[in-house]
Design a protein around this motif. Structure first.
Motif, PDB file in Angstrom:
ATOM      1  N   TRP A   1       6.580   2.995  -6.533  1.00 52.16           N
ATOM      2  CA  TRP A   1       6.649   4.036  -5.505  1.00 52.16           C
ATOM      3  C   TRP A   1       5.998   5.327  -5.993  1.00 52.16           C
ATOM      4  N   HIS A   2       5.103   5.877  -5.201  1.00 54.51           N
ATOM      5  CA  HIS A   2       4.462   7.136  -5.580  1.00 54.51           C
ATOM      6  C   HIS A   2       3.836   7.809  -4.362  1.00 54.51           C
ATOM      7  N   SER A   3       3.545   9.095  -4.533  1.00 51.58           N
ATOM      8  CA  SER A   3       2.712   9.840  -3.598  1.00 51.58           C
ATOM      9  C   SER A   3       1.450  10.116  -4.410  1.00 51.58           C
ATOM     10  N   ASP A   4       0.281   9.872  -3.841  1.00 46.86           N
ATOM     11  CA  ASP A   4      -0.940   9.894  -4.653  1.00 46.86           C
ATOM     12  C   ASP A   4      -1.115  11.216  -5.407  1.00 46.86           C
ATOM     13  N   VAL A   5      -1.328  11.054  -6.730  1.00 42.79           N
ATOM     14  CA  VAL A   5      -1.727  12.164  -7.605  1.00 42.79           C
ATOM     15  C   VAL A   5      -0.846  13.417  -7.419  1.00 42.79           C
TER      16      VAL A   5
ATOM     17  N   ARG B   1       0.928  -5.576   6.452  1.00 39.93           N
ATOM     18  CA  ARG B   1       0.285  -6.829   6.053  1.00 39.93           C
ATOM     19  C   ARG B   1      -1.216  -6.652   6.273  1.00 39.93           C
ATOM     20  N   TRP B   2      -1.968  -6.649   5.186  1.00 36.70           N
ATOM     21  CA  TRP B   2      -3.412  -6.413   5.265  1.00 36.70           C
ATOM     22  C   TRP B   2      -4.147  -7.651   5.740  1.00 36.70           C
ATOM     23  N   ARG B   3      -5.254  -7.432   6.455  1.00 37.12           N
ATOM     24  CA  ARG B   3      -6.248  -8.480   6.657  1.00 37.12           C
ATOM     25  C   ARG B   3      -7.561  -7.909   6.149  1.00 37.12           C
TER      26      ARG B   3
ATOM     27  N   ILE C   1      -7.195   7.210   2.462  1.00 37.45           N
ATOM     28  CA  ILE C   1      -7.713   6.271   3.458  1.00 37.45           C
ATOM     29  C   ILE C   1      -8.199   5.039   2.698  1.00 37.45           C
ATOM     30  N   LEU C   2      -7.412   3.977   2.769  1.00 40.92           N
ATOM     31  CA  LEU C   2      -7.724   2.763   1.998  1.00 40.92           C
ATOM     32  C   LEU C   2      -8.222   1.670   2.932  1.00 40.92           C
ATOM     33  N   ARG C   3      -9.379   1.108   2.591  1.00 42.53           N
ATOM     34  CA  ARG C   3      -9.880  -0.072   3.315  1.00 42.53           C
ATOM     35  C   ARG C   3      -9.840  -1.244   2.348  1.00 42.53           C
TER      36      ARG C   3
ATOM     37  N   HIS D   1       3.995   1.875  -1.996  1.00 40.70           N
ATOM     38  CA  HIS D   1       4.203   0.941  -3.110  1.00 40.70           C
ATOM     39  C   HIS D   1       3.390  -0.313  -2.790  1.00 40.70           C
ATOM     40  N   ALA D   2       2.389  -0.593  -3.610  1.00 41.38           N
ATOM     41  CA  ALA D   2       1.546  -1.775  -3.400  1.00 41.38           C
ATOM     42  C   ALA D   2       2.201  -2.962  -4.126  1.00 41.38           C
ATOM     43  N   ILE D   3       2.483  -4.018  -3.391  1.00 45.45           N
ATOM     44  CA  ILE D   3       3.216  -5.152  -3.989  1.00 45.45           C
ATOM     45  C   ILE D   3       2.222  -6.114  -4.655  1.00 45.45           C
TER      46      ILE D   3
ATOM     47  N   VAL E   1      -2.201  -3.179 -11.328  1.00 47.96           N
ATOM     48  CA  VAL E   1      -2.966  -2.876 -10.112  1.00 47.96           C
ATOM     49  C   VAL E   1      -2.626  -1.457  -9.686  1.00 47.96           C
ATOM     50  N   ALA E   2      -3.491  -0.856  -8.874  1.00 47.04           N
ATOM     51  CA  ALA E   2      -3.239   0.528  -8.438  1.00 47.04           C
ATOM     52  C   ALA E   2      -1.981   0.574  -7.580  1.00 47.04           C
ATOM     53  N   GLY E   3      -1.102   1.478  -7.903  1.00 42.36           N
ATOM     54  CA  GLY E   3       0.012   1.803  -7.004  1.00 42.36           C
ATOM     55  C   GLY E   3       1.126   0.797  -6.917  1.00 42.36           C
ATOM     56  N   GLU E   4       1.398   0.017  -8.009  1.00 39.86           N
ATOM     57  CA  GLU E   4       2.437  -1.009  -7.893  1.00 39.86           C
ATOM     58  C   GLU E   4       3.827  -0.452  -8.221  1.00 39.86           C
TER      59      GLU E   4
ATOM     60  N   VAL F   1      -7.398 -12.577  -5.873  1.00 38.41           N
ATOM     61  CA  VAL F   1      -8.167 -11.326  -5.825  1.00 38.41           C
ATOM     62  C   VAL F   1      -7.738 -10.491  -4.611  1.00 38.41           C
ATOM     63  N   ARG F   2      -7.614  -9.217  -4.834  1.00 41.57           N
ATOM     64  CA  ARG F   2      -7.454  -8.236  -3.736  1.00 41.57           C
ATOM     65  C   ARG F   2      -8.391  -7.078  -4.085  1.00 41.57           C
ATOM     66  N   HIS F   3      -9.211  -6.645  -3.118  1.00 41.53           N
ATOM     67  CA  HIS F   3     -10.249  -5.676  -3.459  1.00 41.53           C
ATOM     68  C   HIS F   3     -10.439  -4.698  -2.301  1.00 41.53           C
TER      69      HIS F   3
ATOM     70  N   TYR G   1     -11.317  -0.135  -1.239  1.00 39.64           N
ATOM     71  CA  TYR G   1     -11.848   1.187  -1.595  1.00 39.64           C
ATOM     72  C   TYR G   1     -11.003   2.261  -0.929  1.00 39.64           C
ATOM     73  N   ARG G   2     -10.699   3.310  -1.701  1.00 42.58           N
ATOM     74  CA  ARG G   2      -9.894   4.407  -1.157  1.00 42.58           C
ATOM     75  C   ARG G   2     -10.681   5.712  -1.211  1.00 42.58           C
ATOM     76  N   VAL G   3     -10.654   6.443  -0.105  1.00 41.22           N
ATOM     77  CA  VAL G   3     -11.192   7.802  -0.066  1.00 41.22           C
ATOM     78  C   VAL G   3      -9.990   8.717   0.107  1.00 41.22           C
TER      79      VAL G   3
ATOM     80  N   PHE H   1      -4.318   4.791   6.644  1.00 38.87           N
ATOM     81  CA  PHE H   1      -4.543   6.228   6.424  1.00 38.87           C
ATOM     82  C   PHE H   1      -3.165   6.877   6.367  1.00 38.87           C
ATOM     83  N   TRP H   2      -2.756   7.351   5.167  1.00 39.77           N
ATOM     84  CA  TRP H   2      -1.406   7.912   5.032  1.00 39.77           C
ATOM     85  C   TRP H   2      -1.449   9.377   4.622  1.00 39.77           C
ATOM     86  N   ASP H   3      -0.385  10.079   5.011  1.00 36.72           N
ATOM     87  CA  ASP H   3      -0.217  11.496   4.701  1.00 36.72           C
ATOM     88  C   ASP H   3       0.660  11.587   3.457  1.00 36.72           C
TER      89      ASP H   3
HETATM   90  C1  SIN Z   1      -2.812   3.054  -3.838  1.00 35.86           C
HETATM   91  O1  SIN Z   1      -1.820   3.485  -4.405  1.00 35.86           O
HETATM   92  O2  SIN Z   1      -3.654   3.797  -3.340  1.00 35.86           O
HETATM   93  C2  SIN Z   1      -3.011   1.561  -3.670  1.00 35.86           C
HETATM   94  C3  SIN Z   1      -2.340   1.061  -2.452  1.00 35.86           C
HETATM   95  C4  SIN Z   1      -2.647  -0.384  -2.177  1.00 35.86           C
HETATM   96  O3  SIN Z   1      -3.429  -1.002  -2.904  1.00 35.86           O
HETATM   97  O4  SIN Z   1      -2.131  -0.931  -1.197  1.00 35.86           O
END
Ligand code: SIN
Length: 279
Positions: free
Chosen positions: A99-103, A232-234, A114-116, A249-251, A94-97, A258-260, A262-264, A240-242
């Motif tokens: 520790w990282h700073s994006d790209v 904790r997502w709903r 900005i992840l929804r 870190h996405a657990i 999965v994306a981001g499982e 399913v978890r779904h 979109y990130r801008v 929105f992170w800097d």
């Molecule tokens: C990501 O690294 O952008 C994914 C973060 C997440 O799914 O919570």
């Protein structure tokens, strides 16, 4: 308008939940100022019940800067700036499982993301966020002085091979970049540690054995829970992170559910280190 906005910190060092704002509505300059200032103070903002079309999500992101296109993930032809975050019983990662700073492997890594998340598992799928200001400030003066002299290598290949393969490369190859180990935030002037497990492969000025040992120490240090908050997502939550002063870190603890989402991602500047704080 801005009086309705409430910003409630979720930990002493990172994260705040923001109430009383609809991200899909075009923002006034005052609302932009409140959100931007809250992001600079709290490093990651959380919003609930935000039903956004792709256009609204993109428009919100564009208020903070030009949008970033992912260097390796498959892209939607119509919306290449939308990064799809998806997990189900068929996926191998999965994306981001980790520790990282994006790209951070880009020469000019993203300023913010900005992840929804639209669909959430019954439990699990939380995301951890860490303050890299707090991680830097917790180090001794001697270690801080040593680190500010160093350059880290960040390689897209390390993170993306085995995840996205090489068939959607934005630049024809995996990006790779060299960045200062300690970066100065261009808005706050604060210093943040800028190495992460996803992309950092070592330090230019050190021998391999020294570099491996230091990287291992720093990654363990950044993973200390006192620098973190946990979200904790709903369904229809937004974070929105800097990226200039945080890691996340996405657990992935919810397989096969399913978890779904979109990130801008908002374009950033070339990282730099400046010793004295900004005026
Ligand atoms: C990501 O690294 O952008 C994914 C973060 C997440 O799914 O919570």
């Amino acid at each position: 308008m801005t009086e309705q906005i409430r910003v409630e910190p979720v930990s002493p060092v990172i994260g705040a939940e923001v109430h009383g704002v609809e991200l899909g509505v075009p923002m006034t300059a005052e609302v932009f100022e409140v959100l931007h200032s809250a992001l600079m103070t709290h490093l990651v903002l959380f919003f609930r019940d935000q039903q956004l079309s792709f256009e609204q999500h993109l428009q919100f992101g564009r208020r903070f800067g030009d949008l970033h296109v992912h260097p390796a993930a498959p892209k939607d032809v119509e919306h290449p700036e939308i990064f799809v975050v998806h997990a189900d019983d068929t996926v191998k990662f999965v994306a981001g499982e980790l520790w990282h700073s994006d790209v951070s492997c880009d020469a000019e890594p993203p300023m913010g993301s900005i992840l929804r998340v639209e669909q959430v598992p019954v439990t699990g799928g939380d995301t951890l966020f860490a303050s890299m200001y707090a991680a830097y400030e917790a180090l001794s003066d001697g270690m801080q002085r040593f680190l500010v002299e160093l350059t880290a290598v960040h390689e897209g290949r390390q993170y993306y091979v085995g995840r996205y393969g090489g068939s959607h490369l934005r630049d024809g190859d995996y990006p790779s970049a060299e960045h200062p180990v300690v970066r100065t935030h261009p808005v706050t002037g604060r210093h943040a540690l800028y190495v992460n497990e996803g992309f950092t492969t070592g330090f230019k000025e050190l021998k391999k054995s020294e570099s491996d040992a230091l990287l291992s120490f720093l990654l363990k240090h950044c993973a200390s829970p006192e620098f973190h908050c946990r979200f904790r997502w709903r369904s229809n939550s937004v974070a929105f992170w800097d990226n200039r002063c945080t890691q996340h870190h996405a657990i992935w603890d919810y397989y096969p559910e399913v978890r779904h989402g979109y990130r801008v991602t908002v374009q950033g500047d070339r990282p730099y280190y400046q010793s004295s704080p900004h005026p």
